[in-house]
Design a protein around this motif. Structure first.
Motif, mmCIF file in Angstrom:
data_model
loop_
_atom_site.group_PDB
_atom_site.id
_atom_site.type_symbol
_atom_site.label_atom_id
_atom_site.label_comp_id
_atom_site.label_asym_id
_atom_site.label_seq_id
_atom_site.Cartn_x
_atom_site.Cartn_y
_atom_site.Cartn_z
ATOM 1 N N TYR A 64 0.847 -1.187 0.000
ATOM 2 C CA TYR A 64 0.000 0.000 0.000
ATOM 3 C C TYR A 64 0.881 1.234 0.000
ATOM 4 O O TYR A 64 1.945 1.274 0.622
ATOM 5 N N VAL B 99 -7.287 -2.721 3.707
ATOM 6 C CA VAL B 99 -8.035 -1.948 2.716
ATOM 7 C C VAL B 99 -8.910 -0.915 3.415
ATOM 8 O O VAL B 99 -8.980 0.256 2.998
ATOM 9 N N ILE C 190 -6.680 1.937 4.821
ATOM 10 C CA ILE C 190 -6.209 2.827 3.754
ATOM 11 C C ILE C 190 -7.355 3.711 3.271
ATOM 12 O O ILE C 190 -7.178 4.917 3.018
ATOM 13 N N ALA D 272 -4.253 6.947 -2.589
ATOM 14 C CA ALA D 272 -3.717 5.657 -2.134
ATOM 15 C C ALA D 272 -3.891 4.591 -3.203
ATOM 16 O O ALA D 272 -4.930 4.513 -3.872
ATOM 17 N N ILE E 206 -3.279 0.232 -3.692
ATOM 18 C CA ILE E 206 -3.112 -0.996 -2.920
ATOM 19 C C ILE E 206 -3.179 -2.181 -3.874
ATOM 20 O O ILE E 206 -4.028 -2.225 -4.765
#
Length: 646
Positions: free
Chosen positions: A17, A94, A97, A109, A111
């Motif tokens: 991430y 997840v 973030i 962001a 990921i």
């Protein structure tokens, strides 16, 4: 994993991430950029501590670090976590973030894991056709708490702000702040992702399981101070080999004589891994389990397995117990003061008085969280989980008698019936995961409201049989496709021109006229041949057809008296009223009339078709089979057989 080369495939079960400052928020000076990102990092970790402090990570903890610019990747805050067997850890990351981009709107962001853009995999049913692993590079981001997908330019006007090929990260950081609405992912895609993370942060607490464990006093003291060390101990036991078990023949650290009853908090994944392991201790170890009928058998079994896990964990330490020195306190870390101030600003301590029991518990969780997720790792001084356990055994002071007294007044443990699920519960879980629960419930309501028409089966089967198949396979008709085929002459002509590589202007009108003349000549020839046909040949052809009919009738008469002939249901509606005996004979029962005439009753094709299909469907017992497959391919779904008591 810190030194992973860009573009290299991530290790298995690893998620990466990254958080970038968008637009002009990122200074051009490298040192100023680092200062800005580290200040933001301090604020982020203080905010995330409210959500994940005290959580037991299955393998590696979620952590964020400053990363300098390299190549086309600008300076950012990021990290990598190996989540092991617990995929819930990945979805918790997840969620974290997503919350960061919501609380800190200047950040964008990305990921991904070893499968690539796994967020797109989760929403695969709703993706546009152009989006695939090759075209999705640098296109999927969280921004303002929502999922964004950088689109492809659809017209020349969009090339002014959209790159023609896969975008670079700097391009994304400049266009998202100005065109975020145009890049917002479609609602079905966002709903598919939100469905996986909508249960957080409540799911963090709901995934915990508390159980009684009869463990050595040293383990009880260690887990009381560092509950996060439970995960590496269970993994050591879960992944044991014969060499590891050598250390458990005679326990040096966790002797069974000091065992006490305690309440241990697991994650459901860790508890399942420990509980479902079938293991009998070595006789030389000193651990003896009570009878399975004993009410404390499960607690003794869990404690014995934990003792083996911690013993294996400590046996792998390179340094002996006496040489492991106590590390520096968390308060000595230069980042701790700023982190603690951030916790206080975010009301982490919930108004508890400093020095109270609850305050100390929250402070202890914050220290563990700081060590896992905030403190900069130093490869030379970082201790392994086994070395940390040995260090705690040296520094902690505990009394076996006091731990035994605490074990006599423990709160109740949690019910572990969730380990066993029925087939109905499994189907429900699969339906909820695939999003088909509402579809199936509405379909069931429709079936209950209206009667099922069996004529649809015969109509679809007749349409299927009448279709002409090709080398590509049989063309299956759909029950809803009753409209006639629409033929567009212009579209067909344009497609034909593209295939031939010619234009309509290149087609000569004389060629078309010649083709029409040829067709007329062929038609006239056929008419001329019909007129010139010999009458004797027509008579011969008719005679041949009559012979074939006689031959087929004779075959029918011979087959009618066999078991195969009697197995078919005959048409009896026309003769039931006039001749009841004839109806009995038609059903295969012996009669007094001429069997040769009675057995020649016509077969009820539709009824035999439906009976055979229903019989085949019932024999599948709810499993896939030929009857259900062919009917579903035609858009037909048979209701469940509620009349069958079995």
């Amino acid at each position: 994993m810190e030194g992973l080369i860009e573009g290299e495939r991530l290790p298995q079960d690893t998620v990466r991430y990254r958080l970038y400052l968008s637009g002009e928020a990122l200074p051009s000076d490298p040192q100023a950029c680092r200062d800005v990102l580290e200040r933001q990092l301090e604020r982020m970790m203080g905010r995330l501590a409210l959500l994940s402090a005290g959580y037991i990570w299955h393998n590696e903890a979620f952590s964020l670090r400053y990363t300098a610019a390299r190549g086309d990747i600008p300076a950012h805050i990021g990290g990598m976590t190996n989540f092991g067997d617990n995929v819930d850890d990945e979805w918790l990351i997840v969620y974290l973030i997503q919350q960061v981009t919501k609380e800190f709107p200047d950040f964008v962001a990305s990921i991904e894991d070893d499968d690539g853009d796994f967020l797109l995999i989760e929403a695969a049913k709703y993706l546009p056709k152009w989006l695939n692993p090759d075209t999705s590079v640098n296109r999927v981001y969280f921004y303002h708490g929502e999922l964004h997908i950088i689109p492809l330019p659809q017209n020349p006007g969009e090339l002014s702000w959209l790159p023609a090929s896969n975008p670079t990260i700097p391009q994304v950081l400049s266009l998202l702040p100005t065109h975020s609405e145009k890049c917002l992912a479609a609602e079905p895609i966002r709903k598919a992702i939100n469905r996986r993370i909508q249960s957080y942060p409540e799911k963090i607490h709901n995934d915990q399981h508390r159980a009684y464990c009869y463990v050595p006093a040293g383990i009880a003291a260690v887990l009381k101070r560092r509950p996060d060390l439970l995960a590496p101990a269970i993994q050591a036991f879960y992944l044991r080999d014969p060499i590891d078990l050598r250390a458990c023949r005679s326990f040096k650290l966790f002797r069974p004589e000091t065992c006490v009853m305690t309440l241990v908090t697991f994650t459901k994944c860790l508890y399942a891994q420990l509980q479902q392991q079938q293991f009998m201790p070595d006789r030389r170890s000193g651990y003896v389990l009570p009878a399975r009928s004993d009410q404390n058998f499960k607690a003794h079994a869990l404690g014995m397995k934990l003792a083996h896990g911690f013993e294996i964990l400590c046996s792998k330490c390179s340094q002996p117990l006496t040489s492991v020195k106590a590390g520096n306190a968390v308060s000595c870390d230069p980042l701790w003061e700023g982190f603690l101030n951030s916790l206080k600003k975010n009301a982490y301590f919930k108004g508890e008085l400093e020095g109270s029991v609850r305050y100390r518990e929250l402070l202890q969780m914050a220290e563990i969280y700081f060590q896992q997720s905030v403190a900069r790792p130093k490869s030379s001084s970082t201790l392994s989980p086994g070395e940390q356990t040995l260090q705690l055994l040296q520094t902690l002071s505990y009394s076996v008698e006091e731990l035994q007294k605490e074990g006599e007044s423990l709160p109740p443990e949690d019910d572990d019936s969730w380990l066993n699920i029925s087939l109905e519960e499994l189907d429900q879980m699969l339906e909820e995961a695939s999003g088909t629960k509402l579809l199936n419930s509405s379909r069931q309501e429709e079936e209950e409201q209206e009667d099922y028409d069996l004529d649809d089966i015969t109509k679809c089967m007749k349409a299927f049989v009448s279709k002409v198949s090709s080398h590509e396979g049989a063309e299956v008709p759909r029950s809803s496709a009753n409209s006639q085929v629409q033929f567009d002459v212009n579209s067909f002509t344009n497609a034909l021109e593209k295939i031939l590589g010619v234009e309509s202007e290149q087609l000569d009108s004389d060629d078309l006229e010649e083709e029409e003349e040829d067709i007329d000549l062929l038609d006239s020839d056929e008419e001329f041949d019909r007129k010139d046909e010999n009458p004797e040949e027509c008579v011969s052809a008719n005679k041949t057809l009559e012979n074939i009919r006689d031959y087929m009738e004779q075959m029918d008469r011979e087959l009618a008296g066999t078991h195969i002939g009697k197995s078919f249901t005959k048409v009896t509606s026309e003769v039931d009223m006039d001749n009841p005996d004839l109806a009995k004979t038609a059903q295969g029962e012996p009669g007094t009339e001429s069997e040769e005439d009675l057995n020649m009753l016509p077969v009820d094709v539709d009824l035999n078709l439906v009976e055979n299909l229903l019989e085949s469907y019932s024999s599948q017992a709810g499993l896939p089979g030929p009857a259900s497959n062919i009917l579903q391919s035609m858009g037909l779904r048979l209701p469940d057989n509620k009349d069958n008591a079995m």
